[in-house]
Design an enzyme around this catalytic site. Structure first.
Site, PDB file in Angstrom:
ATOM      1  N   CYS A   1       0.797  -1.241   0.000  1.00 37.65           N
ATOM      2  CA  CYS A   1       0.000   0.000   0.000  1.00 37.65           C
ATOM      3  C   CYS A   1       0.820   1.277   0.000  1.00 37.65           C
ATOM      4  CB  CYS A   1      -0.959   0.003   1.180  1.00 37.65           C
ATOM      5  SG  CYS A   1      -2.300  -1.177   0.960  1.00 37.65           S
ATOM      6  N   GLN A   2       2.041   1.253   0.494  1.00 35.19           N
ATOM      7  CA  GLN A   2       2.840   2.474   0.468  1.00 35.19           C
ATOM      8  C   GLN A   2       3.181   2.798  -0.979  1.00 35.19           C
ATOM      9  OE1 GLN A   2       6.636   2.325   2.501  1.00 35.19           O
ATOM     10  NE2 GLN A   2       6.583   4.492   2.966  1.00 35.19           N
TER      11      GLN A   2
ATOM     12  N   TYR B   1       9.602  -4.535  -3.536  1.00 29.37           N
ATOM     13  CA  TYR B   1      10.611  -3.852  -2.706  1.00 29.37           C
ATOM     14  C   TYR B   1      11.507  -4.885  -2.014  1.00 29.37           C
ATOM     15  CZ  TYR B   1       7.961   0.332  -3.579  1.00 29.37           C
ATOM     16  OH  TYR B   1       7.345   1.375  -4.212  1.00 29.37           O
ATOM     17  N   GLY B   2      12.575  -4.375  -1.392  1.00 30.02           N
ATOM     18  CA  GLY B   2      13.429  -5.248  -0.599  1.00 30.02           C
ATOM     19  C   GLY B   2      12.669  -5.676   0.641  1.00 30.02           C
ATOM     20  N   GLY B   3      12.068  -4.683   1.263  1.00 25.82           N
ATOM     21  CA  GLY B   3      11.275  -4.960   2.449  1.00 25.82           C
ATOM     22  C   GLY B   3      10.223  -3.897   2.620  1.00 25.82           C
ATOM     23  N   MET B   4       9.183  -4.241   3.364  1.00 23.67           N
ATOM     24  CA  MET B   4       8.135  -3.267   3.671  1.00 23.67           C
ATOM     25  C   MET B   4       7.747  -3.454   5.123  1.00 23.67           C
ATOM     26  SD  MET B   4       6.165  -0.810   2.748  1.00 23.67           S
ATOM     27  CE  MET B   4       5.190  -0.044   4.038  1.00 23.67           C
ATOM     28  N   GLU B   5       7.787  -2.358   5.842  1.00 22.67           N
ATOM     29  CA  GLU B   5       7.678  -2.388   7.301  1.00 22.67           C
ATOM     30  C   GLU B   5       6.252  -2.551   7.809  1.00 22.67           C
ATOM     31  OE1 GLU B   5       8.547   0.102   5.294  1.00 22.67           O
ATOM     32  OE2 GLU B   5       7.899   2.057   6.022  1.00 22.67           O
TER      33      GLU B   5
ATOM     34  N   HIS C   1      16.753  -2.791   8.863  1.00 25.22           N
ATOM     35  CA  HIS C   1      16.107  -1.581   8.362  1.00 25.22           C
ATOM     36  C   HIS C   1      14.600  -1.608   8.669  1.00 25.22           C
ATOM     37  CE1 HIS C   1      15.499   1.731   5.404  1.00 25.22           C
ATOM     38  NE2 HIS C   1      14.329   1.147   5.260  1.00 25.22           N
ATOM     39  N   GLU C   2      13.948  -2.692   8.293  1.00 21.92           N
ATOM     40  CA  GLU C   2      12.487  -2.754   8.489  1.00 21.92           C
ATOM     41  C   GLU C   2      12.126  -2.757   9.974  1.00 21.92           C
ATOM     42  OE1 GLU C   2      11.099  -1.972   5.916  1.00 21.92           O
ATOM     43  OE2 GLU C   2      12.598  -2.624   4.469  1.00 21.92           O
TER      44      GLU C   2
ATOM     45  N   HIS D   1      12.004   0.663  11.323  1.00 19.12           N
ATOM     46  CA  HIS D   1      10.766   1.382  10.990  1.00 19.12           C
ATOM     47  C   HIS D   1       9.705   1.234  12.088  1.00 19.12           C
ATOM     48  CE1 HIS D   1      11.141   3.196   7.063  1.00 19.12           C
ATOM     49  NE2 HIS D   1      11.540   2.087   6.483  1.00 19.12           N
TER      50      HIS D   1
ATOM     51  N   GLU E   1      12.448   7.432   6.073  1.00 21.00           N
ATOM     52  CA  GLU E   1      13.544   6.616   5.529  1.00 21.00           C
ATOM     53  C   GLU E   1      14.931   7.087   5.985  1.00 21.00           C
ATOM     54  OE1 GLU E   1      12.980   3.826   4.419  1.00 21.00           O
ATOM     55  OE2 GLU E   1      10.857   3.938   3.874  1.00 21.00           O
TER      56      GLU E   1
ATOM     57  N   ASP F   1       5.192   7.916  -5.908  1.00 22.86           N
ATOM     58  CA  ASP F   1       6.017   6.820  -6.448  1.00 22.86           C
ATOM     59  C   ASP F   1       7.085   7.345  -7.412  1.00 22.86           C
ATOM     60  OD1 ASP F   1       4.857   4.780  -5.061  1.00 22.86           O
ATOM     61  OD2 ASP F   1       3.562   4.085  -6.686  1.00 22.86           O
TER      62      ASP F   1
ATOM     63  N   TYR G   1      16.510   8.525   1.641  1.00 23.61           N
ATOM     64  CA  TYR G   1      17.247   7.620   2.523  1.00 23.61           C
ATOM     65  C   TYR G   1      18.603   8.237   2.874  1.00 23.61           C
ATOM     66  CZ  TYR G   1      14.022   3.878   1.102  1.00 23.61           C
ATOM     67  OH  TYR G   1      12.916   3.110   0.874  1.00 23.61           O
TER      68      TYR G   1
HETATM   69  N1  BES Z   1       9.199   1.560   3.217  1.00 22.40           N
HETATM   70  C1  BES Z   1      10.211   1.125   2.338  1.00 22.40           C
HETATM   71  C2  BES Z   1       9.686   0.593   1.040  1.00 22.40           C
HETATM   72  C3  BES Z   1       8.801   1.553   0.293  1.00 22.40           C
HETATM   73  C4  BES Z   1       9.099   2.897   0.213  1.00 22.40           C
HETATM   74  C5  BES Z   1       7.682   1.091  -0.348  1.00 22.40           C
HETATM   75  C6  BES Z   1       8.259   3.759  -0.488  1.00 22.40           C
HETATM   76  C7  BES Z   1       6.863   1.951  -1.041  1.00 22.40           C
HETATM   77  C8  BES Z   1       7.145   3.291  -1.118  1.00 22.40           C
HETATM   78  C9  BES Z   1      11.097   0.071   2.992  1.00 22.40           C
HETATM   79  O1  BES Z   1      11.305   0.264   4.345  1.00 22.40           O
HETATM   80  C10 BES Z   1      12.458   0.165   2.375  1.00 22.40           C
HETATM   81  O2  BES Z   1      13.067   1.172   2.523  1.00 22.40           O
HETATM   82  N2  BES Z   1      12.898  -0.886   1.721  1.00 22.40           N
HETATM   83  C11 BES Z   1      14.209  -0.939   1.141  1.00 22.40           C
HETATM   84  C12 BES Z   1      15.112  -1.702   2.070  1.00 22.40           C
HETATM   85  C13 BES Z   1      16.516  -1.230   2.139  1.00 22.40           C
HETATM   86  C14 BES Z   1      16.713   0.239   2.250  1.00 22.40           C
HETATM   87  C15 BES Z   1      17.262  -1.949   3.241  1.00 22.40           C
HETATM   88  C16 BES Z   1      14.118  -1.613  -0.208  1.00 22.40           C
HETATM   89  O3  BES Z   1      13.015  -1.982  -0.605  1.00 22.40           O
HETATM   90  O4  BES Z   1      15.119  -1.761  -0.874  1.00 22.40           O
HETATM   91 ZN    ZN Z   2      12.557   1.927   4.682  1.00 20.31          ZN
END
Ligand code: BES
Ligand code: ZN
Length: 639
Positions: free
Chosen positions: A155-156, A291-295, A319-320, A323, A342, A399, A407
């Site tokens: 959703c983000q 994404y890599g991760g989503m919190e 990282h997550e 958050h 971020e 987006d 970051y």
């Molecule tokens: N919250 C972000 C992912 C995100 C940001 C989704 C904006 C949608 C819109 C998440 O915490 C993130 O930063 N993921 C990174 C991880 C990395 C920095 C360790 C990613 O996806 O690469």
């Molecule tokens: Zn993040």
């Protein structure tokens, strides 16, 4: 451009001292300055056949103004709205025309205003549609064991509105109840509650169980999350589960077991405010996760590409987890101040690395981050609005502004305060910041006021902050000042890169590469080495690229961070041998961090292959990724 802080306005009402804020988030169509969501009940049936969520939400709103507002406006995007009720009764409502990129406003007309502080309940019956941008639906054939369908949400930033009508802004926080029916296990961004009632399916349709969750900590809409599929669970710590497909479970458990609590201990030592979400679990998604991760609270969602078998990519989890404080507990009030999420999280993630592995590791991560910052700034252009710390997103899609800049510039803003005030003093501010804004949303001006306030009685610190150029920090595009990094971890990477440079640029063949050149390296040292080579990759012949890949095992590495950097060198060198492996990688991972740059590079050297690869994998990608790559490859016109 100087932008004024969000003004406080006085609402003309009986108490002249009561003030409310103007809405500071330009990316919502909702009138959240009149009504505020306090509680959300989301009740949906997950229909894998139709690929929709079908059900409704019940939203509780508190009135913020004294009965002036007679309309309540909610965000929706590509939703099929069927019915709206106000406190259980019929009410006039209208779904407006779509306003790009924000969706269609759902306006509910109230007969009479609501006195300030009183609540109303709006129930909306709704289904998602096939244009939903938040959900990815996968057929059994698209999953790893091919047995069951799968679905998950992302959703983000502003995609919650394509799942349910809401005030889709991080400036509004609501508690949640989830009541989700599915023939397959379900996870949501709350703690599981109660027992599951079974409902038999009709005809040959599978039956369903009701899965319920609750989130008692108020969260913004973008942290709403749901996933359902053939999902199994295992323990990875005293308050942590790992969830993923049954075939992948053991491998994922092995990668993450015992890793959570050291992260927890490290971050507690820095932020001091206790962990608020009870459990910290992790869901490893199918490879198309963008994404890599989503919190998402309670369950962090993560790409399977972090499971590399060597624990080398679990910094994503640090990282997550961070958050849980920066972003989830204390949230940026609009995407214009996204750095507060971020930047703080990157800062905390690196503090965890420093705490667990030593300062040189914190700096190592910052060095890698600086390269990402350089790439992002180059990609936008040094004067671009989106290279500022605080950005103007009026009329824009958040987006499109997503990059490493919030970051890394965010990290450097906070690291600069650490250096300016001295670590000991700065460290006393961190718990104060999280304690002050917990359960709330803030913007950069609140952050500034909080920092200045905190040190007001400390003459030396106060003077420094008084002389500090805040406008420069917030609004200067391009690079921040580069601090000196501890280069302990990168020295050998730079040295080896120089030897290669001598070999390929100056045509000195004296250096004969051998596998032992990288003995004892962690994977990220290969990342740094390869990123150094990217700058000179035009001098590489295809033979050099082949030698590089084969000598150090980069052509066959399981570590995607390394592989993607190697392919980048190859593509820049126009080494045709790397085109097909790039296309192959683009078919097995949907993480935008890799997909977007690799498509951009592949397109430059072989547009035909890039387009074919995109078409072939179009359904594999998550809708957000598909949309972004489409913009990258075809420009704005084909959206
Ligand atoms: N919250 C972000 C992912 C995100 C940001 C989704 C904006 C949608 C819109 C998440 O915490 C993130 O930063 N993921 C990174 C991880 C990395 C920095 C360790 C990613 O996806 O690469
Ligand atoms: Zn993040």
């Amino acid at each position: 451009m100087h932008k004024a802080p969000a003004a406080k306005i006085t609402v003309p009402m009986t108490d002249p001292n009561v003030t409310i804020r103007t809405p500071r988030d330009p990316n919502t169509l909702s009138n959240y300055h009149n009504f505020l969501t306090t509680h959300t009940v989301a009740e949906f049936e997950i229909d894998f056949e139709k690929k929709v969520l079908n059900g409704g939400v019940e939203l509780t709103f508190e009135s913020l103004t004294d009965a002036e507002a007679k309309e309540l406006v909610l965000d929706t995007s590509f939703l099929d709205v069927k019915d709206v009720k106000l406190d259980g009764k019929d009410v006039e409502w209208n779904l407006g025309e779509r306003i790009e990129p924000y969706g269609a406003p759902l306006t509910v007309t109230l007969d009479k205003g609501v006195p300030k502080g009183e609540s109303i309940k709006i129930a909306v019956k709704v289904s998602t549609t096939d244009k939903c941008t938040a959900l990815q639906w996968m057929t059994p054939a698209q999953t790893s064991n091919k047995k069951h369908p799968y679905m998950f949400s992302q959703c983000q930033a502003i995609h919650a509105r394509s799942v349910f009508p809401c005030q889709d802004t991080p400036d509004v926080k609501s508690t949640f109840e989830f009541k989700l029916r599915s023939p397959l296990p379900v996870l949501a961004s709350g703690l599981p509650t109660g027992s599951h009632q079974y409902e038999a399916g009709k005809d040959d349709k599978a039956g369903t169980l009701l899965y319920t969750f609750e989130q008692r900590v108020p969260i913004p809409s973008y942290l709403f999350a749901v996933a359902s599929g053939d999902i199994a669970a295992a323990s990875i710590g005293p308050r942590s589960l790992i969830n993923t497909g049954p075939e992948e479970l053991l491998e994922c458990q092995r990668e993450l077991e015992g890793e959570m609590e050291p992260f927890m201990k490290a971050i507690h030592s820095i932020v001091k405010v206790p962990y608020q979400w009870t459990q910290y679990n992790c869901l490893i998604l199918p490879p198309s996760f963008p994404y890599g991760g989503m919190e998402n609270p309670v369950w962090t969602y993560a790409t399977p590409s972090i499971i590399s078998g060597d624990k080398q990519n679990i910094d994503v989890i640090a990282h997550e987890l961070s958050h849980s404080w920066s972003g989830n507990l204390v949230s940026a009030g609009s995407w214009e101040h996204f750095w507060l999420n971020e930047g703080w999280t990157t800062y905390l993630e690196r503090r965890i690395a420093g705490y667990l592995h030593g300062e040189e590791h914190r700096h190592f991560s910052a060095i890698i981050g600086w390269k990402a910052l350089e790439d992002s700034i180059k990609n936008y252009g040094e004067d671009h609005e989106y290279t500022k710390l605080v950005i103007d997103l009026k009329g824009k899609d958040p987006d499109d502004a997503f990059s490493s800049i919030p970051y890394e510039k965010g990290f450097h803003a906070l690291y600069a305060f650490e250096l300016l005030l001295g670590k000991d003093k700065w460290d006393t501010f961190i718990p104060h910041y999280f304690d002050t804004f917990k359960f709330k949303s803030l913007d950069s001006y609140d952050f500034k006021a909080c920092l200045i306030d905190f040190f007001a009685k400390d003459a030396e610190a106060a003077k420094k902050l008084d002389e500090f150029d805040w406008d420069k920090l917030f609004y200067t595009p391009g690079f921040p000042k580069k601090p000196e990094f501890d280069d302990t971890m990168v020295k050998t990477c730079y040295e080896l890169a120089s030897k290669w440079e001598a070999r390929v640029s100056k045509k000195e063949a004296s250096f004969a590469p051998k596998a032992s050149d990288i003995n004892g390296w962690v994977a990220n040292q290969s990342v740094v080495f390869l990123e150094r080579l990217q700058a000179i990759s035009e001098s590489f012949t295809p033979k050099d690229v082949q030698l590089l890949g084969e000598t150090y095992g980069y052509t066959t590495t399981k570590n995607i961070e390394v592989l993607s950097r190697f392919l980048t060198v190859g593509l820049r060198a126009k080494a045709e041998e790397t085109y097909q492996p790039t296309a192959e990688l683009l078919g097995r991972i949907g993480r935008m961090k890799f997909v977007r740059p690799l498509f951009r590079l592949l397109e430059k050297v072989d547009r035909d292959l890039a387009l074919k690869t995109f078409e072939k994998n179009r359904d594999f990608y998550h809708p957000i990724c598909r949309q972004m790559v489409e913009k990258d490859l075809f420009g704005e016109e084909k959206k």
